[in-house]
Motif scaffolding. Structure first.
Motif, PDB file in Angstrom:
ATOM      1  N   TYR A 107       0.805  -1.217   0.000  1.00  0.00           N
ATOM      2  CA  TYR A 107       0.000   0.000   0.000  1.00  0.00           C
ATOM      3  C   TYR A 107       0.833   1.259   0.000  1.00  0.00           C
ATOM      4  CZ  TYR A 107       0.737  -1.281   4.900  1.00  0.00           C
ATOM      5  OH  TYR A 107       1.277  -1.696   6.076  1.00  0.00           O
ATOM      6  N   GLY A 118       1.505   3.926   4.587  1.00  0.00           N
ATOM      7  CA  GLY A 118       1.996   3.245   5.777  1.00  0.00           C
ATOM      8  C   GLY A 118       3.493   3.268   5.912  1.00  0.00           C
ATOM      9  N   ASN A 160      -0.643   0.711   8.428  1.00  0.00           N
ATOM     10  CA  ASN A 160      -1.358   1.450   7.398  1.00  0.00           C
ATOM     11  C   ASN A 160      -2.162   2.589   8.018  1.00  0.00           C
ATOM     12  OD1 ASN A 160      -3.011   2.331   5.283  1.00  0.00           O
ATOM     13  ND2 ASN A 160      -3.113   0.289   4.382  1.00  0.00           N
TER      14      ASN A 160
END
Length: 478
Positions: A265, A325, A333
């Motif tokens: 992410y 994150g 995150n």
């Protein structure tokens, strides 16, 4: 940083047995006496740093999520937690306020050049004046920083009586100083810059940690912006951009190493993983400096929900300077948990003077003078170098109903996006609080308690460092 530092500092015979009223102790091994000696002081590592990355913890840009395993409030040292909760008594007796000690140490270096270089035994007079001009520029930059951290914001109606900071004009740590007024500090800054601009070189010598004429005009523009003298700020912004106006297209930069697994992410820029140049090499840099901690608050702060809302995913600043994150093991995150990104700018970025700030200053001054189209032209030019070209839009007067205040708010939002976490937000908040339209209450939450910072509150002012004030009991404390 990749230029060769020339460790060149000095010793004064008055050190022995004297009081150090500012509580700074420059290291010393050599007494300079040639023009080259003095110029080398401007290449010393001490004068390449500037400001204090802790400052931004006071602002509405900063958000410190709590909780384990990666709570950012708990990660901060006590000094950082105090700033975040608006406690102006940041340092206890015996602790080092690096902003105070390092800034006055740099001023000591600049004063050594200013006070002595014209009497150096060699060198052409014009060359001496050029080196002296860089010292004047540096002294002005530092005094402006200090008066905006430790004193109330400039207000023409009160500046003559508001306590400012000590104006240090000689390289003598035994000299006794007083808290000059805000008006006196600003007046000296302007005098220093006006003299410096006459002799500053057209182009920085050796490297961008040195100064130049465009930077001199840019700094003077910043001074007048802070004072609310928008006509003079505009004039000097124009002068600066006439000499150097380069903007770098961030669409040409890229992530050179992707986030490591398990880190899917991370959209862009963990530390050092882009090809964005460091400040001393960046084409937008006028004069380069960096925080003592070169990444600033990188890895230590999240963009606040309010700052987050100002960005879109098509903004390269958002994708290069912030991530969902951190750290990589185990990943945490922040976007999923709190709807914000963590600040992860990885280049040794410039926190002194760059062309985007000058464009934004000019845009603000233009719109305040009702040159609405001129203001939009400057912001559009900047945004073209920041936004994904597939979605880039040229804003027009119609987008803001041809309304001056709406355009001004747009310019100020762009300024906030561009300058986030570079140390510029506090003086912007302080000056904008003078205008009822822009006053705001800042709220931070820590350990279950809400803290508020009211507009024009003296809680914006950091307390004078105890190590300095104990030698100066006559100083008025904040």
């Amino acid at each position: 940083m990749k230029f060769k530092y020339l460790l060149f500092v000095l010793i004064l015979t008055s050190f022995a047995g004297c009081k150090n009223y500012l509580d700074i102790v420059p290291k010393g091994q050599l007494i300079p006496n040639t023009v080259e000696d003095y110029e080398n002081m401007l290449n010393e590592i001490t004068v390449a740093s500037y400001s204090d990355y802790f400052l931004d913890l006071l602002t509405d840009d900063a958000f410190l999520p709590e909780g384990q395993p990666h709570g950012l409030f708990q990660k901060q040292k006590l000094n950082g937690r105090r700033i975040y909760t608006f406690n102006k008594n940041v340092f206890d007796e015996g602790e080092n306020d690096f902003l105070w000690s390092e800034t006055y140490k740099r001023i000591f270096y600049f004063n050594t050049v200013i006070n002595n270089i014209m009497d150096a035994k060699d060198g052409e007079e014009n060359y001496k004046r050029s080196v002296k001009a860089e010292g004047l520029f540096g002294r002005a930059l530092e005094h402006l920083l200090m008066v905006n951290v430790y004193a109330r914001h400039y207000d023409a109606s009160t500046a003559a009586t508001d306590p400012g900071v000590p104006l240090v004009m000689i390289a003598d740590i035994s000299a006794k100083h007083r808290r000059n007024t805000v008006k006196e500090v600003y007046a000296q800054i302007i005098l220093d810059l006006e003299e410096a601009i006459k002799w500053l070189p057209e182009k920085s010598k050796i490297h961008k940690f040195r100064s130049n004429k465009a930077a001199g005009y840019a700094l003077l523009s910043r001074v007048y912006l802070y004072m609310g003298e928008y006509g003079k700020a505009l004039e000097n912004a124009n002068q600066s951009l006439a000499l150097y106006s380069t903007l770098a297209d961030m669409n040409n930069y890229k992530v050179i190493i992707p986030g490591p697994p398990p880190f899917p992410y991370v959209p862009g820029a963990p530390i050092g993983w882009t090809d964005i140049p460091d400040g001393q090499y960046h084409p937008e840099t006028l004069t380069s400096r960096h925080f003592l901690r070169p990444f600033g608050l990188g890895m230590d702060v999240c963009a606040s929900p309010e700052l987050t809302a100002l960005f879109t995913n098509d903004d390269r600043r958002w994708t290069f300077y912030y991530a969902n994150g951190w750290p990589p093991a185990p990943p945490f995150n922040y976007m999923a948990i709190a709807g914000v990104k963590i600040y992860l700018r990885g280049d040794f970025f410039n926190n002194a003077l760059s062309t985007p700030e000058v464009y934004l200053t000019r845009a603000e001054c233009k719109v305040r003078a009702n040159d609405k189209q001129g203001a939009l032209d400057d912001v559009n030019k900047l945004r073209k170098n920041r936004i994904n070209p597939a979605v880039y839009k040229v804003f027009t007067l119609a987008d803001f109903d041809n309304d001056q205040e709406k355009i001004l708010r747009f310019v100020l939002e762009e300024r906030r996006r561009e300058l986030a976490f570079t140390g510029n937000r506090i003086p912007d908040l302080k000056r904008l609080n003078k205008d009822p339209r822009f006053r705001k209450v800042i709220k931070h939450v820590a350990e279950g308690k809400e803290y508020t910072l009211q507009p024009n509150s003296d809680d914006y002012l950091r307390q004078i460092w105890p190590a300095a004030s104990k030698f100066n009991p006559d100083w008025i404390l904040n």
